[in-house]
Design a protein around this motif. Sequence first.
Motif, PDB file in Angstrom:
ATOM      1  N   LEU A  66       0.922  -1.179  -0.026  1.00  0.00           N
ATOM      2  CA  LEU A  66      -0.113   0.123  -0.070  1.00  0.00           C
ATOM      3  C   LEU A  66       0.772   1.214   0.078  1.00  0.00           C
ATOM      4  O   LEU A  66       0.272   2.347   0.056  1.00  0.00           O
ATOM      5  CB  LEU A  66      -0.872  -0.134   1.114  1.00  0.00           C
ATOM      6  N   VAL A  80      -0.712   1.251  -5.993  1.00  0.00           N
ATOM      7  CA  VAL A  80      -0.822   0.434  -4.892  1.00  0.00           C
ATOM      8  C   VAL A  80      -2.073  -0.497  -4.694  1.00  0.00           C
ATOM      9  O   VAL A  80      -2.888  -0.045  -5.383  1.00  0.00           O
ATOM     10  CB  VAL A  80      -0.469   1.100  -3.547  1.00  0.00           C
ATOM     11  N   THR A  81      -1.918  -1.743  -4.405  1.00  0.00           N
ATOM     12  CA  THR A  81      -3.116  -2.569  -4.195  1.00  0.00           C
ATOM     13  C   THR A  81      -3.357  -3.329  -2.888  1.00  0.00           C
ATOM     14  O   THR A  81      -4.569  -3.667  -2.540  1.00  0.00           O
ATOM     15  CB  THR A  81      -2.790  -3.920  -5.263  1.00  0.00           C
ATOM     16  N   GLY A  82      -2.286  -3.492  -1.956  1.00  0.00           N
ATOM     17  CA  GLY A  82      -2.528  -4.371  -0.744  1.00  0.00           C
ATOM     18  C   GLY A  82      -3.043  -5.524  -0.943  1.00  0.00           C
ATOM     19  O   GLY A  82      -3.437  -6.261  -0.206  1.00  0.00           O
ATOM     20  N   LEU A  83      -2.920  -6.208  -2.349  1.00  0.00           N
ATOM     21  CA  LEU A  83      -3.225  -7.315  -2.303  1.00  0.00           C
ATOM     22  C   LEU A  83      -2.353  -8.519  -2.203  1.00  0.00           C
ATOM     23  O   LEU A  83      -2.542 -10.043  -2.524  1.00  0.00           O
ATOM     24  CB  LEU A  83      -3.623  -7.479  -3.996  1.00  0.00           C
TER      25      LEU A  83
END
Lengths: 154, 154, 154, 154
Positions: A66, A80-83
């Motif tokens: 993130l 950004v994804t945080g995945l």
Amino acid sequence: MKGKTVSVIGAGSCPPEVSARAERLGRLIAESGLDLVCGGLGGVMEAASRGAKAAGGRTLGILPGLDKRAANPFIDSAVVTGLGHMRNFLVIANGDAVIALEGGNGTLSEIGLALKSGKFVVAVGAWSGLPGVTPATGPEEAVDKIKQFLSNAG
Amino acid sequence: MKGKTVSVIGAGSCPPEVSARAERLGRLIAESGLDLVCGGLGGVMEAASRGAKAAGGRTLGILPGLDKRAANPFIDSAVVTGLGHMRNFLVIANGDAVIALEGGNGTLSEIGLALKSGKFVVAVGAWSGLPGVTPATGPEEAVDKIKQFLSNAG
Amino acid sequence: MKGKTVSVIGAGSCPPEVSARAERLGRLIAESGLDLVCGGLGGVMEAASRGAKAAGGRTLGILPGLDKRAANPFIDSAVVTGLGHMRNFLVIANGDAVIALEGGNGTLSEIGLALKSGKFVVAVGAWSGLPGVTPATGPEEAVDKIKQFLSNAG
Amino acid sequence: MKGKTVSVIGAGSCPPEVSARAERLGRLIAESGLDLVCGGLGGVMEAASRGAKAAGGRTLGILPGLDKRAANPFIDSAVVTGLGHMRNFLVIANGDAVIALEGGNGTLSEIGLALKSGKFVVAVGAWSGLPGVTPATGPEEAVDKIKQFLSNAG
């Protein structure tokens, strides 16, 4: 990205020899008028991005976390994804075709997802023997095969 | 699931011979006191779930879409995700170890993700030659190797 | 994106009066040297993107589906996700601050996620009375408050 | 889950009075023959799960992280996701209807997602005044309204 796009996948850290090929790959992609998408971090991703920028290309980096400051300095647009590992799917989904340069299990998962999604996948080195993958001997042949595919795909 | 859990991965449709092995695999997993996690759909997923339920086991199905009625009839707990191919990651993440039975590119992506996540992966058939994967000749050997791994893992 | 970024959220279709305010909002964001992130589709997203491009700004659109052609014509970088409603989280995560212009339940979910993630949220209209949200009377005041926040945030 | 399912949403930590209402809510859900889905952690999630188990119900917990041991002790099936805040969407997607009991911004985001997805949402306390939400004075009225909705929905 709005033009044709190539996902470049490979290890997050790599020896100088692989890095040199990745940079050449990025340069060839940009010189072909194609945008580059990658996972935005180091190793093959960074070297390919550096090559693309050196040739005036555009780069999109899709990050697992993130914090966009994790992107390598050659990424124009960091997302950004945080995945976590699931962001691999987005790296693949955002390319009109895929080039794998060496790489380990993360790269393997991306190749599997790409083939499952019906993408055209060219591999140099490590995974070039997998069924469904188009092998190439190096960056030049890889980009040639991508260009040929994309021109046929219209 | 709260006990030890095994992710079973494989094709969404398969010939009767593979289906028979998948059912035996599910049965052996349940008889070993392990819960089964899978992608919740047909083929290997359905046959393994049927085997597990026949032996009194518990099954969790993690679906790609948003309609839980897509789950096969042998799933106790169907979880919808709307994640499409990305749900493969959740199938892997919810197992303490992974067994791949034949399978195509979706299975390949799951093996890549599993290895990348540091999971223990046993493969029967198609992908048993991949580096990092523990090969097994059939369901019996696969479950034996999983049990051995899980008992060592504490 | 590499500069400071503002997420603009709002309805995917809207009356001309809201669209006019969204366009003004996008223009003010670009004139402030900020990049714009949005969900990439129509309504407030399209009008704000049009305004940003008219003022020479940069726009990133994070799409719910897998087809980048769904992006509105004012998106520089379209990112496909296949995440459906979950892509709302990425729209929020990619902004250093958030402006909500009117909007319905999708916008509400984004505001909730933004506040939960500790983001600074300015709302014009519909959701400006929610606890934790900074209200603004229109695009001018919204962008002023964002600029003030970002300069304090360093 | 295979029966009708209710998503219970609310804060991850809460005062004893809210916890008591959450427990009563979980009990009423189980006594109505409904399964309970929640985020699997503490506060309202834990209290509602405890109530549901005390009445012999079934509980599914969808966790933000990758460690299933984070689940509260009243969760039958813990599903890890690694999705962080995005897992809120899965909590909503897995319910046939939703009950919000107090709660903060995470709960707000879930209500927004639920309404956006066309779910029936009952709220007790904090968010009961939001447009589109059906208010209830306490757990009893909330479950009555859910039962009425689900019986009409067939």
